[in-house]
Enzyme design. Structure first.
Site, PDB file in Angstrom:
ATOM      1  N   THR A  18      54.257-127.280  -2.601  1.00 19.29           N
ATOM      2  CA  THR A  18      55.167-126.352  -3.148  1.00 19.29           C
ATOM      3  C   THR A  18      54.545-125.247  -3.514  1.00 19.29           C
ATOM      4  O   THR A  18      54.906-124.052  -3.358  1.00 19.29           O
ATOM      5  CB  THR A  18      56.326-126.862  -4.083  1.00 19.29           C
ATOM      6  N   THR A  95      54.202-131.941  -5.749  1.00 20.72           N
ATOM      7  CA  THR A  95      54.537-132.772  -7.034  1.00 20.72           C
ATOM      8  C   THR A  95      55.026-134.118  -6.524  1.00 20.72           C
ATOM      9  O   THR A  95      55.167-134.977  -7.228  1.00 20.72           O
ATOM     10  CB  THR A  95      55.274-131.940  -8.021  1.00 20.72           C
ATOM     11  N   ASP A  96      55.383-134.041  -5.262  1.00 19.46           N
ATOM     12  CA  ASP A  96      55.902-135.152  -4.844  1.00 19.46           C
ATOM     13  C   ASP A  96      55.017-136.639  -5.175  1.00 19.46           C
ATOM     14  O   ASP A  96      55.684-137.729  -5.643  1.00 19.46           O
ATOM     15  CB  ASP A  96      56.398-135.467  -3.367  1.00 19.46           C
TER      16      ASP A  96
END
Length: 356
Positions: A18, A95-96
């Site tokens: 992201t 960040t997943d």
């Protein structure tokens, strides 16, 4: 005349995520920005006195990163740090998967220089995008001497977390990252990392022993579980992690299948709750933690199911057999080593190190 003090040097590796996403014209955002573009967009970075080197390593969403991407990165970071050309490393990614990727890198990171992972919850097209602030804090942490010898760190929202503890706990909040077991190591305050506690120990593995990747399954137990996902699993995997209820409990009807699985491949018993340690001797009913450990399952302790899977994968990928796997989990999770007399234990001297 005093010699001029050298400026700290930090290498920034971009993996996508992201933090590096922009609109592709279809109404959604995709990874598009280079590491150099990310660095150039950070206000105040030039005033830190840190020299930055950038590397575009991958450009993928966090969910599409694979274990091989991270082991390749571990090799590159190891070479970079061994060369002595940088004082620290920052990795930007989605960040997943940071809670898993950071721990995998931590297992293979033995150099004193800090490796810091960061990302963003809001992409650059949104108001209040957090990527620049997170990247700035990550660079400031990676460049600071106090961050040395702590292994891999995760820095977002001005909080500094140990890779072995950190969890993503909210789908969208910019303060999603938490360390339920022990709390953050510290905070970035006015551009300086302030450490309030340190990891008690770390488990590290020899990167040069890395072989072909094993297949390790993660099975989450649910209410009324009939064991469908366990059917034939031993023929398809090299190891498994069971995310069990509470302190390590499963429905009693799953016990035979789990015992059979543990007789064939290493099986780690973790808690699906996300915080706290699994127990060993409190409950004694069929399907309890005491019952399952007595049937050869391996205790995950404080490691959550995701990190337990990463550790099991890394141990198997570096040639560890069952006894060494059990011994390493006992050390990494803060529990006593297993009983070597148990029939499921085939003794082998572990090749990993636990560093204090």
């Amino acid at each position: 005349m005093l010699a001029k003090e050298s400026r700290p040097r930090v290498a920034v590796y971009g993996l996508g995520g992201t933090i590096a996403m922009t609109s592709d014209g279809s109404g959604g955002v995709v990874p598009a920005l280079s590491a150099a573009q990310l660095v150039a967009a950070v206000p105040g970075l030039a005033e830190t006195g840190v020299d930055i080197e950038v590397e575009d390593f991958r450009r993928l969403p966090g969910a599409s990163l694979g274990l091989s991407d991270l082991t390749d990165l571990a090799v590159e970071i190891d070479k970079r740090l061994a060369s002595g050309t940088v004082d620290g490393v920052v990795v930007t990614q989605g960040t997943d998967t940071i809670e898993e990727t950071s721990y995998l890198l931590d297992l293979f990171h033995t150099a004193p220089q800090p490796v810091v992972l960061t990302g963003a919850m809001r992409n650059p097209t949104l108001a209040g995008a957090d990527g620049p602030a997170n990247l700035l804090a990550a660079v400031q942490t990676a460049a600071h001497p106090s961050a040395r010898d702590l292994g891999v760190l995760v820095v977002l929202a001005d909080e500094i977390h140990a890779a072995g503890r950190v969890r993503k706990t909210h789908a969208t909040s910019v303060t999603t990252f938490r360390s339920p077991n022990g709390g953050p190591l510290g905070y970035v305050v006015e551009g300086t990392p302030r450490l309030l506690n340190h990891p008690t120990e770390r488990t590290t593995l020899d990167l040069s022993n890395l072989g072909s990747g094993p297949r390790v399954a993660l099975v989450t137990v649910a209410l009324g579980d009939d064991g469908l996902l366990l059917d034939g699993l031993a023929e398809r995997v090299d190891g498994a992690v069971i995310a069990a209820f509470g302190v390590g409990h499963v429905p009693k009807n799953l016990v035979p299948a789990l015992e059979d699985l543990a007789n064939r491949v290493p099986v780690v018993l973790a808690s699906r709750t996300g915080a706290g340690a699994g127990l060993a001797t409190t409950y004694g009913f069929p399907g309890s933690e005491q019952d399952l450990l007595g049937r050869g399952l391996i205790q995950a302790g404080f490691l959550d199911p995701y990190k337990a899977r990463v550790l099991l994968w890394a141990l198997l990928a570096t040639g560890h057999e069952r006894a060494a796997v059990s011994e390493t989990f006992a050390s990494a999770s803060g529990h006593s080593p297993p009983d070597p007399s148990h029939p499921s234990e085939k003794m082998r001297k572990p090749t990993c190190a636990v560093t204090n």
